[in-house]
Each structure stands twice: as C-alpha cells, then as structure tokens.
Design an enzyme around this catalytic site. Structure first.
Site, PDB file in Angstrom:
ATOM      1  N   SER A 338       0.812  -1.217   0.000  1.00  0.00           N
ATOM      2  CA  SER A 338       0.000   0.000   0.000  1.00  0.00           C
ATOM      3  C   SER A 338       0.844   1.266   0.000  1.00  0.00           C
ATOM      4  CB  SER A 338      -0.936   0.007   1.208  1.00  0.00           C
ATOM      5  OG  SER A 338      -0.195  -0.004   2.419  1.00  0.00           O
ATOM      6  N   GLY A 339       2.153   1.149   0.249  1.00  0.00           N
ATOM      7  CA  GLY A 339       2.992   2.330   0.066  1.00  0.00           C
ATOM      8  C   GLY A 339       3.869   2.767   1.214  1.00  0.00           C
ATOM      9  N   HIS A 343      12.910   5.335   3.565  1.00  0.00           N
ATOM     10  CA  HIS A 343      13.624   6.015   2.489  1.00  0.00           C
ATOM     11  C   HIS A 343      14.334   7.252   3.033  1.00  0.00           C
ATOM     12  CE1 HIS A 343      10.661   9.316   2.194  1.00  0.00           C
ATOM     13  NE2 HIS A 343       9.709   8.384   2.290  1.00  0.00           N
ATOM     14  N   CYS A 362       5.566   6.857   6.015  1.00  0.00           N
ATOM     15  CA  CYS A 362       6.880   6.258   5.775  1.00  0.00           C
ATOM     16  C   CYS A 362       7.840   6.591   6.920  1.00  0.00           C
ATOM     17  CB  CYS A 362       7.457   6.766   4.455  1.00  0.00           C
ATOM     18  SG  CYS A 362       6.551   6.214   2.998  1.00  0.00           S
TER      19      CYS A 362
END
Length: 411
Positions: A338-339, A343, A362
C-alpha cells in the site's frame, strides 16, 4: 428226405454281415467306427473353440480370463496422477500399449508372472489416451481389447506460484507463501502434500489468508543462517470443485543473518541490529497524526535506488494541506504494497529528523541511515514499529504474519 432251410430275414442278414465286418477289422487291428454317416467329426482343440460354460464331452472347463482395468473405458476427467493398471486372473498379459492422441507411448511394468501391468509415469492433462492390451487365457486363447479415456481438461488444471523462489536468500522474518491459480477447498489435502523442513529443526504451521493463498512460518523468527526445504507434491492433488494440482516442486531457501530494526515514533529513532548486536542508530521522522505509521512488525519486501511517489495514490488531491504532488526519493525499501517505505527523507523533512513526525506514514532517515538500510537489509528482514498511534497494517498488506498471535496463526 431233404431238409429245407427256413428263410432268413433281411435284418438278420445285415446283422451278420456287420458282425463279420467288425470282426475283420478287429482281427486286422482296426478301431471301432460307426457306419457311414454316423462317424463324428474330429474333436477340435480347446484353444480353437469357444470358451465352455459347462463341462465338455472330453475336456475339462477352462475358466475365462477375468480383467480388472483402470481407468474405466471412455472415462472422462481422469486425474493424471490416478493409477493406470491392468490385472488378469485365469490368464496372462501378452502385450500392453498405452499411447496419447499424439502417439507418445507411456512406459509400464509387467509383473514377473504376467498377471499385472502398471504405468510407470503420470499422465498429461487434457489428453485422450488409447489403452490396447492382449490377454491369453489358460487354454492359450488370445483376446485383444482397446479402450480409451481422457484426462482432466485444461479448465480444471490448477497451478501455483511460490515465494521465496528456489535458491533465494532472505531474512529471518520471511514467511513461505503459495498462491494458487484456483480456489482451494480441500485445504487439509493441500497441506498434507507440502512437506517443510529446516536445518534448525524449527516446526511451523500454515495460515490461510484467502482461498487461494496460504503462508507458513515458525512460532518465532527463522534461525539465522539456516536452510529451509519445501517439498511440494501437488501433482494430482484434488483442490476441490474438480480442480487438480499440476506440479511437483522442491524449493530450497537460505536464511541470512538476523537483521532486525526498531523504529520508535516517540523517540524519533531507527535502531538496527545484526545477530542481536547493534549495528547503528539514526534519527528518524515517521507518520504524522493524520497518517501515523503502522505499528507492529513490517517485513522488508523490495527496494529501489530511486522511487517515484505520487500523492494521488493515497487519496490526496491538490488543495489538501498534506498534498505533496509527485516526487522521487532515494534509497527506498518497501514495507507494504500500500505504500509504506523506509527512504531518505526529502529536503524539506531533513530539519525534523529526530525531532518530529511529519511523513505520510513512511520512515524517513538521513542519507547515511537510508543508504545503510538499502545496502545491508533485504527481503525478509524486519522492522518493528513502536510508540505510534497507527494501527497494525492489514495482515494481507505485505507480510503481516508476525502480528498474528501464534495460537491464532496455527489454527
């Protein structure tokens, strides 16, 4: 006085003549034979005569050969793994030929006494077979028979995808996943057809996430640097509703070092360890109050040196305060389909690393931390997210297996 002989009847004369003839034959060593028109034909051999159902005039009954043949003549949707065999009582098998419609022969084994024949190899799907055999009974009579049958059609042929792939090296948190092309109704039969072993001796269990996808894991993480073997004997297994498995496969998976990270949404830190020894700690930013990071265990899936992100994929539109348009991020490691990623934080987020949470879920790290994760952690490694207001990610959104209590997982 002359004596006059009484006249003899013709019948008496014939009898005397016949008696004389018989005596003459006997004296000459001949055998008795009836007169002309009364001699029977020579007895035919039993092998050249029909099978007797009652005792014959001069020979005993020869029991007819009895056949037991699998599959049945003109059978349809025959399981390719089903036995193909011929058994004979009161006789022996002279010859067997099993061929497909294209003429390809299937080898078989004939028993030493000639009473049985069995095909050695499994059949093919969606194929019509001709089954011809000759049988000789106890009297030497030969009979030839040809039967036909067809196997399971392509519409009922079930395949599956396996992950990790054979030969892959993954982290200690990687579940084993099998995704079937058709719904599985006979789950017990499928589980019995899959044997999983580990050099560490760890036992595990299956958990069905849907009627087409099952995963397997142990109670705790796989032992570092162990090897797992999956032996899938699914060819011919009935999945239910007429769907038949079409393959056997053995998969070997290697487990790497134990690499585990903890992302703390309150302390704003990301701490990584290798084989239970801390390898590094970096400041982090995580999901804000509107988009809190998911809690619990998140298993690393895949990674990209540069990943393109689009706010529209999470439902944001221009004008929304959280809208960020489209952008590229560096050192991106996926945690959920889903994302959610780990990062390198964007330039605008850099000042908030270690201080505040302002991402869309994230885990953002500085260049050094993001690069270390990208270069040192891989599929099957795991991060545990703690002290976040977010709920657990859906168990099917990535590998949420470790967020299911063991007692529930194994049932």
């Amino acid at each position: 006085m002359s004596i006059v002989n009484a006249p003899r009847s013709r019948s008496t004369g014939r009898k005397l003549a016949l008696l004389v003839a018989v005596c003459a034959l006997a004296a000459a060593g001949g055998v008795f034979a009836a007169g002309p028109g009364l001699a029977p034909a020579s007895f035919a051999s039993e092998a050249a005569s029909p099978e007797r159902s009652t005792p014959g005039l001069a020979f005993p009954v020869v029991a007819p050969a009895q056949l037991a043949v699998l599959p049945a003549d003109e059978a349809k949707q025959v399981n390719p793994a089903a036995p193909v065999s011929l058994k004979v009582t009161n006789g022996r098998i002279d010859r067997v030929a099993l061929t497909s419609g294209s003429g390809a022969a299937v080898d078989g084994t004939l028993s030493a006494d000639g009473s049985s024949w069995t095909a050695n190899a499994p059949l093919k799907f969606n194929t019509r077979y001709s089954y011809t055999f000759s049988v000789v009974d106890a009297a030497g009579r030969k009979s030839n028979t040809t039967r036909t049958f067809s196997t399971v059609s392509a519409a009922n042929e079930a395949d599956a995808a396996i992950y990790p792939l054979d030969g892959m090296k993954v982290g200690v948190a990687q579940p084993l996943q099998i995704t079937f092309s058709e719904p599985v109704l006979n789950r017990d039969a499928v589980e019995k057809a899959i044997k999983i072993s580990s050099t560490s001796g760890q036992a595990g269990d299956f958990h069905w996430f849907s009627n087409t996808m099952v995963r397997y894991r142990p109670e705790s993480f796989w032992t570092a640097n162990s090897t797992i073997t999956m032996d899938l004997q699914l060819f011919g297994v009935d999945l239910g509703n007429g769907q038949i498995g079409n393959f056997n496969k053995k998969v070997t998976v290697r487990i790497g070092d134990k690499k585990v990270a903890v992302a703390d949404a309150t302390a704003h830190t990301f701490t990584a360890s290798v084989n239970d020894q801390q390898a590094g700690q970096w400041p982090a930013t995580m999901g804000d109050t509107r988009f809190p990071s998911a809690r619990g265990y998140l298993v690393f899936m895949e990674k990209y040196r540069v990943e393109h992100m689009d706010a529209a994929t999470i439902g944001l539109k221009p004008g929304d305060p959280a809208y960020y348009g489209q952008l590229d991020v560096n050192y991106a490691t996926r945690l959920t389909p889903s994302g959610e990623f780990i990062h390198q934080a964007t330039e605008s987020a850099m000042p908030f690393l270690g201080e505040a949470n302002l991402s869309h879920g994230c885990i953002g790290l500085g260049p050094d931390g993001a690069k270390w994760v990208f270069e040192n952690m891989t599929s099957g490694d795991v991060v545990q997210v703690v002290n976040t207001d977010g709920d657990f990610a859906a168990v099917e959104d990535g590998y949420g297996d470790w967020n299911i209590p063991w007692a529930q997982y194994a049932n």
